[in-house]
Design an enzyme around this catalytic site. Sequence first.
Site, short mmCIF file in Angstrom:
data_model
loop_
_atom_site.label_atom_id
_atom_site.label_comp_id
_atom_site.label_asym_id
_atom_site.label_seq_id
_atom_site.Cartn_x
_atom_site.Cartn_y
_atom_site.Cartn_z
N ASP A 34 0.85 -1.19 0.00
CA ASP A 34 0.00 0.00 0.00
C ASP A 34 0.88 1.24 0.00
O ASP A 34 2.00 1.22 0.54
CB ASP A 34 -0.92 0.02 1.23
CG ASP A 34 -2.19 0.84 0.99
OD1 ASP A 34 -3.28 0.22 0.84
OD2 ASP A 34 -2.10 2.08 0.93
N ASP A 60 3.80 2.29 -4.23
CA ASP A 60 2.87 3.02 -5.09
C ASP A 60 2.75 2.20 -6.37
O ASP A 60 3.71 2.11 -7.15
CB ASP A 60 3.42 4.43 -5.38
CG ASP A 60 2.51 5.21 -6.34
OD1 ASP A 60 1.56 4.64 -6.90
OD2 ASP A 60 2.79 6.41 -6.54
N VAL A 61 1.58 1.61 -6.59
CA VAL A 61 1.44 0.68 -7.72
C VAL A 61 1.59 1.37 -9.08
O VAL A 61 1.81 0.71 -10.09
CB VAL A 61 0.10 -0.10 -7.68
CG1 VAL A 61 0.01 -0.96 -6.44
CG2 VAL A 61 -1.10 0.85 -7.80
N ASN A 87 -5.71 -4.80 -6.31
CA ASN A 87 -6.90 -4.21 -5.68
C ASN A 87 -6.78 -2.69 -5.47
O ASN A 87 -7.78 -2.00 -5.35
CB ASN A 87 -7.12 -4.93 -4.34
CG ASN A 87 -8.18 -4.30 -3.50
OD1 ASN A 87 -9.37 -4.43 -3.77
ND2 ASN A 87 -7.76 -3.58 -2.46
N TYR A 157 -12.72 6.74 -13.78
CA TYR A 157 -12.78 5.54 -12.95
C TYR A 157 -13.45 4.39 -13.71
O TYR A 157 -12.91 3.28 -13.75
CB TYR A 157 -13.55 5.88 -11.67
CG TYR A 157 -13.68 4.73 -10.70
CD1 TYR A 157 -12.63 4.39 -9.85
CD2 TYR A 157 -14.85 3.99 -10.63
CE1 TYR A 157 -12.75 3.33 -8.95
CE2 TYR A 157 -14.97 2.93 -9.74
CZ TYR A 157 -13.93 2.61 -8.90
OH TYR A 157 -14.05 1.56 -8.02
N LYS A 161 -11.80 0.73 -14.87
CA LYS A 161 -12.34 -0.56 -14.42
C LYS A 161 -12.77 -1.43 -15.60
O LYS A 161 -12.62 -2.65 -15.56
CB LYS A 161 -13.51 -0.32 -13.45
CG LYS A 161 -13.07 0.33 -12.13
CD LYS A 161 -12.09 -0.56 -11.38
CE LYS A 161 -11.64 0.02 -10.06
NZ LYS A 161 -10.75 -0.88 -9.31
N THR A 192 -16.76 1.22 2.38
CA THR A 192 -15.35 1.49 2.68
C THR A 192 -15.12 3.00 2.57
O THR A 192 -16.03 3.75 2.21
CB THR A 192 -14.41 0.79 1.67
OG1 THR A 192 -14.62 1.41 0.39
CG2 THR A 192 -14.66 -0.70 1.57
N1 NAD Z 1 -15.87 0.96 -2.23
C1 NAD Z 1 -16.61 0.73 -3.30
O1 NAD Z 1 -17.80 1.09 -3.36
C2 NAD Z 1 -16.03 -0.02 -4.47
C3 NAD Z 1 -16.90 -0.47 -5.46
C4 NAD Z 1 -16.39 -1.17 -6.54
C5 NAD Z 1 -15.02 -1.42 -6.62
N2 NAD Z 1 -14.21 -0.95 -5.65
C6 NAD Z 1 -12.79 -1.23 -5.80
O2 NAD Z 1 -12.34 -1.96 -4.68
C7 NAD Z 1 -10.93 -1.74 -4.51
C8 NAD Z 1 -10.64 -1.39 -3.08
O3 NAD Z 1 -11.33 -0.20 -2.77
P1 NAD Z 1 -11.85 0.12 -1.29
O4 NAD Z 1 -13.30 0.39 -1.43
O5 NAD Z 1 -11.36 -0.91 -0.35
O6 NAD Z 1 -11.13 1.54 -1.11
P2 NAD Z 1 -10.25 2.14 0.08
O7 NAD Z 1 -10.09 3.55 -0.31
O8 NAD Z 1 -10.82 1.76 1.39
O9 NAD Z 1 -8.85 1.38 -0.08
C9 NAD Z 1 -8.00 1.61 -1.17
C10 NAD Z 1 -6.58 1.34 -0.74
O10 NAD Z 1 -5.74 1.52 -1.88
C11 NAD Z 1 -4.59 2.25 -1.46
N3 NAD Z 1 -3.99 2.95 -2.59
C12 NAD Z 1 -4.47 4.05 -3.25
N4 NAD Z 1 -3.60 4.42 -4.19
C13 NAD Z 1 -2.57 3.55 -4.16
C14 NAD Z 1 -1.37 3.42 -4.89
N5 NAD Z 1 -1.05 4.28 -5.87
N6 NAD Z 1 -0.55 2.40 -4.60
C15 NAD Z 1 -0.84 1.53 -3.60
N7 NAD Z 1 -1.94 1.62 -2.86
C16 NAD Z 1 -2.81 2.61 -3.13
C17 NAD Z 1 -5.12 3.21 -0.40
O11 NAD Z 1 -4.07 3.72 0.43
C18 NAD Z 1 -6.10 2.32 0.35
O12 NAD Z 1 -5.48 1.62 1.40
C19 NAD Z 1 -10.57 -0.64 -5.52
O13 NAD Z 1 -10.04 -1.26 -6.66
C20 NAD Z 1 -11.89 -0.01 -5.84
O14 NAD Z 1 -11.89 0.60 -7.09
C21 NAD Z 1 -14.66 -0.27 -4.57
#
Ligand code: NAD
Length: 252
Positions: A34, A60-61, A87, A157, A161, A192
């Site tokens: 992360d 940082d991915v 993720n 976004y 995706k 989240t």
């Molecule tokens: N929350 C939703 O409603 C939702 C819906 C569909 C898909 N998603 C997807 O689920 C996945 C997880 O999201 P979440 O809801 O847990 O969000 P979140 O914001 O709780 O967690 C995201 C994590 O990614 C990390 N991150 C951000 N940029 C980064 C980078 N450049 N390098 C490394 N780490 C990085 C952040 O620090 C955080 O810990 C994402 O791919 C998101 O697009 C989320």
Amino acid sequence: MTERVAVVTGAAAGIGAATARGLAASGYAVALLDVNECAAVEVAATIAAAGSAAVAVQCDVADEDSVRSAIAAVVERFGRIDLLHNNAAVFLGLAGGSDGLLESLDLATWRRTLDVNLTGAFLCTKYAMPHLLVHGGSVVVTASVAGALTGSTVSAYASSKAGLAGFVRSLALNYGPRGVRANAVCPGTVLTDMSEHIRQTPELQRRMIDTIPVGRMATAEDVASVVVFLASPAAEYLNGVVVPVEGGLLLT
Ligand SMILES: NC(=O)c1ccc[n+]([C@@H]2O[C@H](COP(=O)([O-])OP(=O)(O)OC[C@H]3O[C@@H](n4cnc5c(N)ncnc54)[C@H](O)[C@@H]3O)[C@@H](O)[C@H]2O)c1
């Protein structure tokens, strides 16, 4: 050194943290990558306290050097990689839950979104793949219904995706024959930090829940359990699928 090893990106919070916990509970040693190292260290500590091997790695991915050294650190620590969960993502959201009509979507937002969400998955997979190929394994990607539904905005976004779904299918075709499966989960709205803007607008939240046939938003664990399944031997004949985890939203 023979324990299965999972790498989860964006593992400091939300779905990634829940997946890291779920994979640890099913026997994996987990590496939590992360950009937020402090939070990743905290999640890794809770997993270790529950008796599993876990390490937090700052990454940082979107940055190739960062990904290269993070994957090298995982292999140095655990000796192998069996599962990569791509993720990590950003939703650079605006008021109202969109990331922009074309007129207001600037190039920097578009580029950062694609860099983290799509190129990040490419980079992590590129550097993890040589290790996955050693024993066979799998890649799971977190996509989103945003990449499948036709929204009312032009969204960076959503585009990132939708790109991930294509990425997973091409991985499945090219690496399935070499023992590495690739699949995706496609969550609806998950409780989240990323969906906090929705909860701050009760009217928007109500309207969104009304569109979900099961009548609630997902928890991070709802999504994590499907990731754990896709990585497991029970799913060994699944390759190239994008599994909706959206309570039936895509049917409406
Ligand atoms: N929350 C939703 O409603 C939702 C819906 C569909 C898909 N998603 C997807 O689920 C996945 C997880 O999201 P979440 O809801 O847990 O969000 P979140 O914001 O709780 O967690 C995201 C994590 O990614 C990390 N991150 C951000 N940029 C980064 C980078 N450049 N390098 C490394 N780490 C990085 C952040 O620090 C955080 O810990 C994402 O791919 C998101 O697009 C989320």
